[in-house]
Design a protein around this motif. Sequence first.
Motif, PDB file in Angstrom:
ATOM      1  N   ARG A 198      -7.981   2.343   7.971  1.00 14.94           N
ATOM      2  CA  ARG A 198      -9.053   2.769   8.876  1.00 14.94           C
ATOM      3  C   ARG A 198     -10.114   1.685   8.919  1.00 14.94           C
ATOM      4  NH1 ARG A 198      -7.936   8.436   8.942  1.00 14.94           N
ATOM      5  NH2 ARG A 198      -6.825   8.968   7.019  1.00 14.94           N
ATOM      6  N   ILE A 199     -10.324   1.137  10.082  1.00 17.84           N
ATOM      7  CA  ILE A 199     -11.309   0.066  10.209  1.00 17.84           C
ATOM      8  C   ILE A 199     -12.560   0.613  10.888  1.00 17.84           C
ATOM      9  CG2 ILE A 199     -11.741  -2.250  11.077  1.00 17.84           C
ATOM     10  CD1 ILE A 199      -8.749  -2.666  11.237  1.00 17.84           C
ATOM     11  N   SER A 200     -13.683   0.538  10.202  1.00 15.98           N
ATOM     12  CA  SER A 200     -14.895   1.036  10.860  1.00 15.98           C
ATOM     13  C   SER A 200     -15.462  -0.016  11.792  1.00 15.98           C
ATOM     14  CB  SER A 200     -15.924   1.493   9.836  1.00 15.98           C
ATOM     15  OG  SER A 200     -15.818   0.756   8.652  1.00 15.98           O
ATOM     16  N   LYS A 201     -16.355   0.447  12.637  1.00 15.21           N
ATOM     17  CA  LYS A 201     -16.793  -0.356  13.787  1.00 15.21           C
ATOM     18  C   LYS A 201     -17.334  -1.740  13.431  1.00 15.21           C
ATOM     19  CE  LYS A 201     -17.078   2.555  17.638  1.00 15.21           C
ATOM     20  NZ  LYS A 201     -17.607   3.923  17.600  1.00 15.21           N
ATOM     21  N   ASN A 202     -18.057  -1.835  12.340  1.00 14.84           N
ATOM     22  CA  ASN A 202     -18.744  -3.086  12.056  1.00 14.84           C
ATOM     23  C   ASN A 202     -17.914  -4.080  11.245  1.00 14.84           C
ATOM     24  OD1 ASN A 202     -18.794  -1.198  10.111  1.00 14.84           O
ATOM     25  ND2 ASN A 202     -20.915  -1.523   9.460  1.00 14.84           N
ATOM     26  N   ARG A 203     -16.687  -3.716  10.891  1.00 14.59           N
ATOM     27  CA  ARG A 203     -15.880  -4.630  10.089  1.00 14.59           C
ATOM     28  C   ARG A 203     -15.093  -5.591  10.967  1.00 14.59           C
ATOM     29  NH1 ARG A 203     -15.856  -2.611   4.910  1.00 14.59           N
ATOM     30  NH2 ARG A 203     -15.186  -4.741   4.423  1.00 14.59           N
ATOM     31  N   ASP A 204     -14.753  -6.723  10.412  1.00 12.09           N
ATOM     32  CA  ASP A 204     -13.951  -7.705  11.144  1.00 12.09           C
ATOM     33  C   ASP A 204     -12.484  -7.297  11.091  1.00 12.09           C
ATOM     34  OD1 ASP A 204     -12.196 -10.081  11.507  1.00 12.09           O
ATOM     35  OD2 ASP A 204     -14.113 -11.089  11.828  1.00 12.09           O
ATOM     36  N   LYS A 205     -11.932  -7.045  12.254  1.00 11.76           N
ATOM     37  CA  LYS A 205     -10.562  -6.544  12.315  1.00 11.76           C
ATOM     38  C   LYS A 205      -9.563  -7.547  11.753  1.00 11.76           C
ATOM     39  CE  LYS A 205     -11.689  -3.969  16.522  1.00 11.76           C
ATOM     40  NZ  LYS A 205     -12.670  -4.810  17.245  1.00 11.76           N
ATOM     41  N   HIS A 206      -9.768  -8.825  12.085  1.00 12.62           N
ATOM     42  CA  HIS A 206      -8.837  -9.848  11.608  1.00 12.62           C
ATOM     43  C   HIS A 206      -8.705  -9.804  10.087  1.00 12.62           C
ATOM     44  CE1 HIS A 206      -9.420 -11.466  15.647  1.00 12.62           C
ATOM     45  NE2 HIS A 206      -8.369 -12.231  15.454  1.00 12.62           N
ATOM     46  N   ILE A 207      -9.857  -9.795   9.424  1.00 17.89           N
ATOM     47  CA  ILE A 207      -9.851  -9.835   7.961  1.00 17.89           C
ATOM     48  C   ILE A 207      -9.199  -8.597   7.374  1.00 17.89           C
ATOM     49  CG2 ILE A 207     -11.347  -9.868   5.929  1.00 17.89           C
ATOM     50  CD1 ILE A 207     -13.346 -11.497   7.579  1.00 17.89           C
ATOM     51  N   GLU A 208      -9.588  -7.443   7.890  1.00 16.90           N
ATOM     52  CA  GLU A 208      -9.059  -6.184   7.360  1.00 16.90           C
ATOM     53  C   GLU A 208      -7.544  -6.109   7.502  1.00 16.90           C
ATOM     54  OE1 GLU A 208     -10.837  -3.550   5.994  1.00 16.90           O
ATOM     55  OE2 GLU A 208     -12.634  -4.830   6.026  1.00 16.90           O
ATOM     56  N   ILE A 209      -7.080  -6.510   8.666  1.00 10.37           N
ATOM     57  CA  ILE A 209      -5.637  -6.412   8.908  1.00 10.37           C
ATOM     58  C   ILE A 209      -4.876  -7.395   8.031  1.00 10.37           C
ATOM     59  CG2 ILE A 209      -3.830  -6.759  10.644  1.00 10.37           C
ATOM     60  CD1 ILE A 209      -5.777  -5.651  12.722  1.00 10.37           C
ATOM     61  N   GLU A 210      -5.428  -8.586   7.865  1.00 13.74           N
ATOM     62  CA  GLU A 210      -4.756  -9.570   7.020  1.00 13.74           C
ATOM     63  C   GLU A 210      -4.622  -9.039   5.585  1.00 13.74           C
ATOM     64  OE1 GLU A 210      -6.152 -13.487   7.610  1.00 13.74           O
ATOM     65  OE2 GLU A 210      -5.055 -14.337   5.899  1.00 13.74           O
ATOM     66  N   LYS A 211      -5.710  -8.484   5.079  1.00 12.81           N
ATOM     67  CA  LYS A 211      -5.656  -7.903   3.727  1.00 12.81           C
ATOM     68  C   LYS A 211      -4.592  -6.818   3.647  1.00 12.81           C
ATOM     69  CE  LYS A 211     -10.002  -6.766   2.899  1.00 12.81           C
ATOM     70  NZ  LYS A 211     -11.252  -6.321   2.284  1.00 12.81           N
ATOM     71  N   PHE A 212      -4.594  -5.966   4.660  1.00 10.43           N
ATOM     72  CA  PHE A 212      -3.673  -4.830   4.701  1.00 10.43           C
ATOM     73  C   PHE A 212      -2.212  -5.296   4.670  1.00 10.43           C
ATOM     74  CE2 PHE A 212      -1.235  -1.653   7.184  1.00 10.43           C
ATOM     75  CZ  PHE A 212      -1.484  -0.522   6.416  1.00 10.43           C
ATOM     76  N   LEU A 213      -1.927  -6.303   5.488  1.00 13.15           N
ATOM     77  CA  LEU A 213      -0.550  -6.796   5.547  1.00 13.15           C
ATOM     78  C   LEU A 213      -0.137  -7.420   4.216  1.00 13.15           C
ATOM     79  CD1 LEU A 213      -0.301  -8.412   9.118  1.00 13.15           C
ATOM     80  CD2 LEU A 213       0.590  -6.218   8.335  1.00 13.15           C
ATOM     81  N   LYS A 214      -1.036  -8.209   3.648  1.00 13.74           N
ATOM     82  CA  LYS A 214      -0.720  -8.872   2.387  1.00 13.74           C
ATOM     83  C   LYS A 214      -0.483  -7.869   1.273  1.00 13.74           C
ATOM     84  CE  LYS A 214      -3.021 -13.365   2.844  1.00 13.74           C
ATOM     85  NZ  LYS A 214      -4.342 -14.005   2.652  1.00 13.74           N
ATOM     86  N   LYS A 215      -1.351  -6.878   1.232  1.00 19.55           N
ATOM     87  CA  LYS A 215      -1.306  -5.928   0.130  1.00 19.55           C
ATOM     88  C   LYS A 215      -0.113  -4.975   0.226  1.00 19.55           C
ATOM     89  CE  LYS A 215      -3.988  -2.112  -1.743  1.00 19.55           C
ATOM     90  NZ  LYS A 215      -4.830  -1.098  -1.104  1.00 19.55           N
ATOM     91  N   ASN A 216       0.106  -4.423   1.419  1.00 18.50           N
ATOM     92  CA  ASN A 216       1.111  -3.356   1.543  1.00 18.50           C
ATOM     93  C   ASN A 216       2.490  -3.821   2.013  1.00 18.50           C
ATOM     94  OD1 ASN A 216      -0.526  -0.842   0.964  1.00 18.50           O
ATOM     95  ND2 ASN A 216      -1.778  -1.833   2.535  1.00 18.50           N
ATOM     96  N   LYS A 217       2.515  -5.022   2.616  1.00 21.52           N
ATOM     97  CA  LYS A 217       3.782  -5.545   3.123  1.00 21.52           C
ATOM     98  C   LYS A 217       4.626  -4.511   3.872  1.00 21.52           C
ATOM     99  CE  LYS A 217       4.166  -8.937  -0.605  1.00 21.52           C
ATOM    100  NZ  LYS A 217       3.041  -9.699  -0.029  1.00 21.52           N
ATOM    101  N   PRO A 218       4.072  -3.921   4.910  1.00 24.14           N
ATOM    102  CA  PRO A 218       4.845  -2.951   5.692  1.00 24.14           C
ATOM    103  C   PRO A 218       5.902  -3.677   6.533  1.00 24.14           C
ATOM    104  CG  PRO A 218       2.758  -3.377   6.769  1.00 24.14           C
ATOM    105  CD  PRO A 218       2.727  -4.137   5.464  1.00 24.14           C
ATOM    106  N   ASP A 219       6.944  -2.959   6.963  1.00 25.64           N
ATOM    107  CA  ASP A 219       7.905  -3.571   7.883  1.00 25.64           C
ATOM    108  C   ASP A 219       7.724  -3.051   9.306  1.00 25.64           C
ATOM    109  OD1 ASP A 219       8.899  -1.050   7.618  1.00 25.64           O
ATOM    110  OD2 ASP A 219      10.741  -1.639   6.568  1.00 25.64           O
ATOM    111  N   ALA A 220       6.693  -2.227   9.479  1.00 24.44           N
ATOM    112  CA  ALA A 220       6.350  -1.774  10.829  1.00 24.44           C
ATOM    113  C   ALA A 220       4.887  -1.353  10.858  1.00 24.44           C
ATOM    114  CB  ALA A 220       7.233  -0.604  11.253  1.00 24.44           C
ATOM    115  N   ILE A 221       4.273  -1.572  11.998  1.00 22.64           N
ATOM    116  CA  ILE A 221       2.863  -1.207  12.169  1.00 22.64           C
ATOM    117  C   ILE A 221       2.735  -0.402  13.454  1.00 22.64           C
ATOM    118  CG2 ILE A 221       0.604  -2.123  12.853  1.00 22.64           C
ATOM    119  CD1 ILE A 221       0.910  -2.698  10.051  1.00 22.64           C
ATOM    120  N   ILE A 222       2.028   0.723  13.356  1.00 24.12           N
ATOM    121  CA  ILE A 222       1.641   1.414  14.582  1.00 24.12           C
ATOM    122  C   ILE A 222       0.123   1.344  14.663  1.00 24.12           C
ATOM    123  CG2 ILE A 222       1.666   3.569  15.873  1.00 24.12           C
ATOM    124  CD1 ILE A 222       4.080   4.419  14.215  1.00 24.12           C
ATOM    125  N   SER A 223      -0.370   0.858  15.769  1.00 24.29           N
ATOM    126  CA  SER A 223      -1.816   0.722  15.920  1.00 24.29           C
ATOM    127  C   SER A 223      -2.343   1.766  16.906  1.00 24.29           C
ATOM    128  CB  SER A 223      -2.156  -0.681  16.402  1.00 24.29           C
ATOM    129  OG  SER A 223      -3.500  -0.729  16.819  1.00 24.29           O
TER     130      SER A 223
END
Lengths: 339, 339
Positions: free
Chosen positions: B221-246
């Motif tokens: 969950r990304i709140s309005k004031n956060r940088d989407k790029h950074i949050e998503i990069e962290k998320f991908l690195k940490k969880n290593k999903p094989d699919a994303i639904i946005s």
Amino acid sequence: MITLKKLAKELKVSISTVSKALRDSPEISVETIEKVKYLANKYNYRPNKIALSLKSNRTLTIGVIIPDILNRFYSKVLNGIHDSADQFGYDVITINTKESMLKEVDSLQIFSSGTVDGVIIAMSEETLNKNDYSHLKEFIMKETPIVMFDRVTDKINCDKVIIDDFDAIYNEVKSLKDLGRKKIGFISTINELNVGKYRANGFRKASFDFFGKFDENLILRISKNRDKHIEIEKFLKKNKPDAIISADIVCGVISINIAKNLNIEVPKELSVVGFGDKTISEYSSPKLTTIYQHGTEIGNRSVELLVDRMNSKWFGLNKNLNSYTTDIIPTLTIGGESK
Amino acid sequence: MITLKKLAKELKVSISTVSKALRDSPEISVETIEKVKYLANKYNYRPNKIALSLKSNRTLTIGVIIPDILNRFYSKVLNGIHDSADQFGYDVITINTKESMLKEVDSLQIFSSGTVDGVIIAMSEETLNKNDYSHLKEFIMKETPIVMFDRVTDKINCDKVIIDDFDAIYNEVKSLKDLGRKKIGFISTINELNVGKYRANGFRKASFDFFGKFDENLILRISKNRDKHIEIEKFLKKNKPDAIISADIVCGVISINIAKNLNIEVPKELSVVGFGDKTISEYSSPKLTTIYQHGTEIGNRSVELLVDRMNSKWFGLNKNLNSYTTDIIPTLTIGGESK
DNA sequence: CTGTTAGCGCGTTCAG
DNA sequence: CTGAACGCGCTAACAG
């Protein structure tokens, strides 16, 4: 619908008494005023705007004619129009011509039948191509104030708000040269429009002025039905530019993505700049550096000019009625990391 | 403004003669009709819409209340509304609440003073949060037909048009599982809204149904004031999903770009799907596969429902006045190469 | 203090 | 065949 008449009947007073009471007229006794207001409040009475309009000959409504409501730039202008109109107490009624001249003619007809106090318009592509502005001339004769923006013409005498397209790209070329770029490409999907032409001209002139020559191959014109990805990839491979200016934002973002696919580093090996707005520039990584078109400001300014005209019409605040303003809104290169 | 009165005066006949002549009344002689029509045409006479409205008690105008005119989805709905309204002969007057409840209340006030024949509304975030619909209830009591779309509530009894958000994402999870995906992540920036919640719920339910478990970490969950790029990069690195639904299209596109930066191959190693519309999906390469929200269709449908109501009000085509429709527009997964 | 009248632009009686 | 009168909802000038 609750009317003065109904209130008057229920209160057993005359209609005008009710009307006056609601406006705190000193002619009416305090008790009557209270009684009237109480009932009006109970029924949540609102004066009928249509009746007001008929009497005052003013609708407090602005008509907006837009060629493409889905276009991001026009959305932004519309947003600016809404904001300012709201501030001045005007409602906004919009018509989407979808680039059709017929629709544009119809719209002006509708608006000239007393529905709106003034009109803001960006002309359709078809109108510009046919170079026929008779419907606008007719409309202007009917003395409803009109402001044109973005898609304008010298043939019509009225207030206008435009972007300085020529200068924008001219300066961008200069700026890229100062950054050390030597082979700048220009990508455009809006060749047939005036704005597209101005931009292309600005690019051409700047090429001559700053590089002493102009290579037609460095302009990529993509027509509507072609695949942008493919065209841009071919263009990059063939011409190997070290900078790209895109006349629309889509191609700017796509260029960055393609470049990355081709292992061209952005912005180290290739600078990318595109006309557009910040929101969409986020779609690429690195984010696209954009030449901001100030859509919202254009909308704001259009409303201001229109309100001025309307006021001078209604209240005779004598603006010079025969002299018209053309506001040129400068562009601004901002944000992104792609330059 | 040219009126019947002026024509009558110039022709030295009575106003009603002119009126009748223009409507080809058999009461008027052929010669008079011709004379009248000639002059009317010369002056380009149009009956005053305001006067017509006052008399008929109909404005042939639809009022639209939108929470954010810049939002791509609402733009599309607005586009659909314009198209259909046009077809039915209605004008469209739009108000942009910018998610403010106060503005929404004001808008309904304006619209209930006889300006429009019916209203189409998507409520503001603030209204939904406060869970206070008294202004809408009041409005409905004034018997102007109203249709709600997207941002709706059970508390109000009227026609509605919504997307099946729950089902959309539920089915998408199923489809990704069928593709062999085992670790599906969900990214949302609109957590506080109902639509956001429905989508999250659909995701949760589907996780249980198809994978037998649900891991809260797989929702970002990304709140309005956060940088989407950074949050998503962290998320991908940490969880290593094989699919994303946005849940929104921006994060979908960004995910693809980030993935490429991280040398994750899309769609081979990572499928990406996002709610949104085709145009924007072009911004990434490979193009984003999108869950199409049918914005235009929602607009179309809203107008149809509204026109139905208005007709039944004016002409008594007796639709059951106490039964209301809720149209659920299915979503559709289309295009792109990222799945 | 309150009521009557007129008129904004239109279409529709009804009367000549 | 043509015109006068009325009413939609409202305000303003004028009478009482």
